[in-house]
Design an enzyme around this catalytic site. Structure first.
Site, PDB file in Angstrom:
ATOM      1  N   ASP A 132       6.324  12.765  -0.035  1.00 42.10           N
ATOM      2  CA  ASP A 132       7.116  11.897   0.838  1.00 42.10           C
ATOM      3  C   ASP A 132       7.909  10.857   0.043  1.00 42.10           C
ATOM      4  O   ASP A 132       8.740  10.141   0.590  1.00 42.10           O
ATOM      5  CB  ASP A 132       6.246  11.214   1.895  1.00 42.10           C
ATOM      6  CG  ASP A 132       5.196  10.274   1.309  1.00 42.10           C
ATOM      7  OD1 ASP A 132       5.196  10.033   0.082  1.00 42.10           O
ATOM      8  OD2 ASP A 132       4.367   9.775   2.087  1.00 42.10           O
ATOM      9  N   HIS A 138       4.095   7.334  -0.840  1.00 39.23           N
ATOM     10  CA  HIS A 138       2.691   7.031  -1.061  1.00 39.23           C
ATOM     11  C   HIS A 138       2.232   7.530  -2.433  1.00 39.23           C
ATOM     12  O   HIS A 138       2.680   8.576  -2.896  1.00 39.23           O
ATOM     13  CB  HIS A 138       1.837   7.659   0.032  1.00 39.23           C
ATOM     14  CG  HIS A 138       2.058   7.036   1.368  1.00 39.23           C
ATOM     15  ND1 HIS A 138       3.018   7.493   2.241  1.00 39.23           N
ATOM     16  CD2 HIS A 138       1.461   5.979   1.961  1.00 39.23           C
ATOM     17  CE1 HIS A 138       3.005   6.740   3.331  1.00 39.23           C
ATOM     18  NE2 HIS A 138       2.069   5.813   3.185  1.00 39.23           N
ATOM     19  N   SER A 150      -3.603   2.217   4.802  1.00 43.05           N
ATOM     20  CA  SER A 150      -3.531   3.620   4.414  1.00 43.05           C
ATOM     21  C   SER A 150      -3.221   3.808   2.940  1.00 43.05           C
ATOM     22  O   SER A 150      -3.602   4.806   2.341  1.00 43.05           O
ATOM     23  CB  SER A 150      -2.487   4.358   5.252  1.00 43.05           C
ATOM     24  OG  SER A 150      -1.186   3.905   4.946  1.00 43.05           O
TER      25      SER A 150
END
Length: 217
Positions: A189, A192, A43
């Protein structure tokens, strides 16, 4: 000493949670648009939380184009994948017309505390198979934080460095260098990469990919 439970939760969040499907092209179509680059990743490389235009495949494509290198960049990420998972699915995920593969796995191995000797064996399997398929390789590692234990971190990092040296492939020791501890390059967050963070990653990745592409027939 860092609170290990907090660190563990942060590592969980930092690791792959989203798959990015790839689109197949026939060899003639791919050749018309440039050599194919496939990112065998997770991801982080697929662009969690980002529009497709800001994700790593798209930004890498634009960076290569700015360097005068025609390419088709495909994301082949699988949620939660490990080096073992990548080794198991690579023949399916990496289409035959691929010229260069960016192998960007290991984060989930780190989370699960996989024995670095097992990681090295998985990397050997991946790199041997790619060599047999006559594909160029850029091996992009993630650096283990010393907070998890300096001995394990050292052995984890060494597994990637030694594999790159043994197989004579281009090597990026830390795909997230300059990003992983910089809040300004992170999404909300705090973990990332945001679009600017991906740009930092691509700045280091694109030249290695371009050099590897140039060596491919």
């Amino acid at each position: 000493m860092a609170d290990t439970s907090v660190l563990s939760r942060r590592l969980v969040l930092a690791l792959p949670v989203l798959a990015l499907p790839f689109l197949g092209l026939t060899k003639p179509a791919a050749a018309a648009r440039g050599k194919v680059v496939t990112i065998l990743g997770d991801s982080i490389t697929a662009g969690l939380g980002l529009p497709a235009a800001d994700a790593l495949p798209a930004q890498l494509h634009r960076a290569l184009k700015a360097m005068g290198v025609d390419s088709v960049v495909r994301g082949a990420g699988v949620s939660g994948d490990t080096t073992a998972g990548g080794a198991a699915r690579m023949d399916f995920s990496i289409r035959p017309e691929t010229a260069v593969v960016i192998v960007a796995l290991g984060g989930n191995d780190l989370l699960q505390g996989v024995d670095p000797r097992v990681i090295r064996a998985n990397l050997d399997k991946i790199l041997n198979r790619l060599a047999a398929r006559h594909m160029g390789v850029v091996l992009a590692a993630v650096k283990a934080p010393p907070e998890i234990g300096r001995g394990y971190a050292r052995d984890f990092d060494a597994a990637f460095a030694q594999a790159a040296k043994a197989h004579r492939v281009a090597f990026i020791p830390n795909l997230l260098e300059g990003v992983d501890r910089n809040p300004a390059l992170k999404q909300a967050d705090g973990l990332h990469p945001n679009a600017q963070g991906v740009k930092v990653i691509v700045r280091r990745l694109a030249p290695a990919v371009a050099k590897t592409m140039a060596a491919q027939p």
